[in-house]
Design an enzyme around this catalytic site. Structure first.
Site, mmCIF file in Angstrom:
data_model
loop_
_atom_site.group_PDB
_atom_site.id
_atom_site.type_symbol
_atom_site.label_atom_id
_atom_site.label_comp_id
_atom_site.label_asym_id
_atom_site.label_seq_id
_atom_site.Cartn_x
_atom_site.Cartn_y
_atom_site.Cartn_z
ATOM 1 N N ALA A 84 0.805 -1.215 0.000
ATOM 2 C CA ALA A 84 0.000 0.000 0.000
ATOM 3 C C ALA A 84 0.840 1.268 0.000
ATOM 4 O O ALA A 84 0.453 2.268 -0.608
ATOM 5 C CB ALA A 84 -0.951 0.001 1.192
ATOM 6 N N THR A 85 1.987 1.270 0.673
ATOM 7 C CA THR A 85 2.810 2.481 0.682
ATOM 8 C C THR A 85 3.238 2.864 -0.726
ATOM 9 O O THR A 85 3.149 4.034 -1.125
ATOM 10 C CB THR A 85 4.036 2.292 1.590
ATOM 11 O OG1 THR A 85 3.601 2.121 2.939
ATOM 12 C CG2 THR A 85 4.958 3.499 1.521
ATOM 13 N N ASN A 169 -6.689 3.159 10.410
ATOM 14 C CA ASN A 169 -5.868 2.061 10.905
ATOM 15 C C ASN A 169 -5.716 2.051 12.423
ATOM 16 O O ASN A 169 -5.343 1.034 13.000
ATOM 17 C CB ASN A 169 -4.480 2.104 10.265
ATOM 18 C CG ASN A 169 -3.760 3.421 10.525
ATOM 19 O OD1 ASN A 169 -4.282 4.491 10.227
ATOM 20 N ND2 ASN A 169 -2.567 3.350 11.078
ATOM 21 N N GLN A 197 -6.881 -0.959 5.294
ATOM 22 C CA GLN A 197 -7.514 -1.657 6.409
ATOM 23 C C GLN A 197 -8.891 -2.207 6.062
ATOM 24 O O GLN A 197 -9.447 -3.010 6.813
ATOM 25 C CB GLN A 197 -7.636 -0.713 7.612
ATOM 26 C CG GLN A 197 -6.323 -0.247 8.185
ATOM 27 C CD GLN A 197 -5.545 -1.354 8.871
ATOM 28 O OE1 GLN A 197 -6.107 -2.375 9.273
ATOM 29 N NE2 GLN A 197 -4.243 -1.170 9.002
ATOM 30 N N SER A 217 -3.004 -3.572 0.561
ATOM 31 C CA SER A 217 -1.891 -4.494 0.813
ATOM 32 C C SER A 217 -2.421 -5.866 1.179
ATOM 33 O O SER A 217 -3.334 -5.982 1.997
ATOM 34 C CB SER A 217 -1.025 -3.991 1.975
ATOM 35 O OG SER A 217 0.003 -3.153 1.552
ATOM 36 N N HIS A 219 -0.997 -8.154 3.023
ATOM 37 C CA HIS A 219 -0.677 -8.643 4.369
ATOM 38 C C HIS A 219 -1.654 -8.154 5.433
ATOM 39 O O HIS A 219 -1.573 -8.588 6.584
ATOM 40 C CB HIS A 219 0.759 -8.281 4.748
ATOM 41 C CG HIS A 219 0.968 -6.854 5.135
ATOM 42 N ND1 HIS A 219 1.078 -6.453 6.449
ATOM 43 C CD2 HIS A 219 1.108 -5.737 4.394
ATOM 44 C CE1 HIS A 219 1.282 -5.151 6.496
ATOM 45 N NE2 HIS A 219 1.308 -4.686 5.265
ATOM 46 N N THR A 258 9.715 -6.962 -12.687
ATOM 47 C CA THR A 258 9.220 -8.314 -12.886
ATOM 48 C C THR A 258 8.067 -8.593 -11.930
ATOM 49 O O THR A 258 8.179 -8.367 -10.725
ATOM 50 C CB THR A 258 10.338 -9.339 -12.648
ATOM 51 O OG1 THR A 258 11.392 -9.097 -13.583
ATOM 52 C CG2 THR A 258 9.819 -10.760 -12.817
ATOM 53 N N CYS A 351 3.872 1.777 11.485
ATOM 54 C CA CYS A 351 4.795 2.539 10.655
ATOM 55 C C CYS A 351 5.336 3.773 11.366
ATOM 56 O O CYS A 351 6.248 4.422 10.873
ATOM 57 C CB CYS A 351 4.111 2.951 9.357
ATOM 58 S SG CYS A 351 3.588 1.533 8.366
#
Length: 408
Positions: A84-85, A169, A197, A217, A219, A258, A351
């Protein structure tokens, strides 16, 4: 749910993990889906001159289509990133700095993640006008949300981009995206949504919400780290982005490099599982969240909920399921965490955990510095059990009593 994902999984034992807003355990079913693309089908999906490469490319295309379908987008609108960043950087910088983009105003919200706030601050140093909208404070019914009337005063024909997080978040607040997007449409302004989120936790329809760019993201919903996406939704017109990573021309020249075929398979599998299990998982996480709050309240007097109070204002309309942020009386949050070393929780965004300052989100909600420092965030997730909730509450109750006894 697809048959290939029907597999029993057991929660991790030992330490209790309640930090699922920070990251989630990779679901074993996701690992199982990824393994063949690490061990056997490892060809570069850009190498379509041979059969292994064509198989990898076909699988990536299939994943891209399913991901788009889940969010009501088109397959060609899905860009794969490292998370996401990166997606947020590409959306904000890519749009604002495109040579054909002449508008010079950016509108955002004070409670955004630092990935967005710092990116926007970079544009401000380059001469862009930045408006940071405040949010409703602790005594308001819609705590943590922006005031649409205030937003209407600053979104105008010179606004290039409005940046708003869907689900916060730290305190789980859900922003009124449909109202914000309506204001954007009136002025031909693009809307970027950090949905990190929210994806996999609540239903998201990009058309219904009026989102033009959406970052996420894997994760955060039990997929692999280092894998995310940016959807560049073109139904309201052509969105032009200046690429931030060049060299190779992959993904329409917007994000070179890639493609991580195993990671893409993992993202796809994680999202498919999350969508299929969303109704029951949301309900279960809410029930565990309610249980944790009640158990803490029984043990500790003077607790306060940070963010929307689901007991007062209606559940899914206001807060992400599984999010609980609590202000503890008469203690420091870091000290409380140190007293329960086997409990994984946080005092804010992962973060910004290295920064000494109290949470900018809690301060924006009207909490004092002391109250912000006395707060902990609990992230309840797929592998959390009732037994873990009960044990966590017991540990915290004991630790709080010990610390309170030291206060003179």
């Amino acid at each position: 749910m697809p048959e290939r994902f029907k597999k029993e999984v057991e929660p991790v034992s030992g330490e209790i993990y309640l930090d699922n807003q920070s990251t989630t355990r990779v679901d074993p079913r996701v690992v199982e889906a990824m393994l063949p693309w690490m061990l056997d089908e490892y060809a570069n999906p850009g190498s379509t001159t041979h059969e292994p490469g064509r198989r990898a490319a076909a699988r990536v295309d299939a994943c891209r289509q399913r991901i788009a379908d889940h969010l009501n987008a088109e397959a060609e609108e899905v860009l794969f990133t490292s998370g996401a960043t990166e997606s947020i950087n590409l959306a904000i910088l890519g749009l604002a700095l495109h040579p054909r983009q002449k508008r010079r105003r950016i509108v955002s919200v004070v409670t955004e993640h630092r990935a967005a706030l710092d990116t926007i601050a970079r544009l401000e140093k380059q001469g862009f006008e930045v408006v940071r909208l405040p949010v409703e404070t602790c005594d308001a019914a819609r705590i943590g949300t922006i005031d649409l009337a205030q937003a209407a005063e600053v979104i105008d024909d010179q606004t290039a981009l409005v940046n708003v997080m869907l689900g916060n978040n730290e305190v789980g607040t859900l922003q009124p995206l449909e109202g914000i997007s309506k204001l954007c449409r009136e002025h031909g302004t693009w809307l970027h949504c950090d949905a990190t989120q929210a994806v996999g936790k609540i239903p998201i329809d990009m058309d219904q919400l009026g989102i033009d760019l959406l970052s996420f993201s894997a994760h955060k919903f039990y997929g692999p780290k280092g894998m995310g996406g940016l959807i560049v939704h073109q139904r309201q017109g052509t969105i032009r982005l200046q690429p931030q990573i060049v060299g190779g021309g992959q993904q329409h020249n917007l994000r070179s490099g890639t493609l991580n075929s195993a990671g893409i398979v993992g993202l796809d599998a994680a999202l498919e599982i999350a969508i299929a299990e969303m109704p029951q998982e949301s309900m279960r996480c809410q029930q565990l969240r309610d249980s944790l709050w009640r158990l803490l309240e029984d043990r500790i007097q003077g607790l306060q909920i940070n963010g929307p109070d689901w007991r007062m204002c209606g559940e899914q309309l206001n807060r992400l399921p599984g999010n609980l942020n609590v202000c503890f009386p008469n203690v420091d949050g870091q000290s409380l965490m140190l007293r329960v070393p086997k409990l994984a929780v946080s005092s804010g965004s992962a973060c910004t955990s290295a920064e000494p300052h109290p949470s900018h989100v809690l301060r924006a909600l009207g909490r004092s510095e002391d109250e912000a420092r006395a707060s902990l965030r609990f992230g309840i997730g797929r592998f959390t059990t009732q037994a873990e909730i009960e044990q966590a509450a017991q540990w915290l109750g004991t630790a709080h009593a010990e610390l309170s006894a030291l206060v003179v």
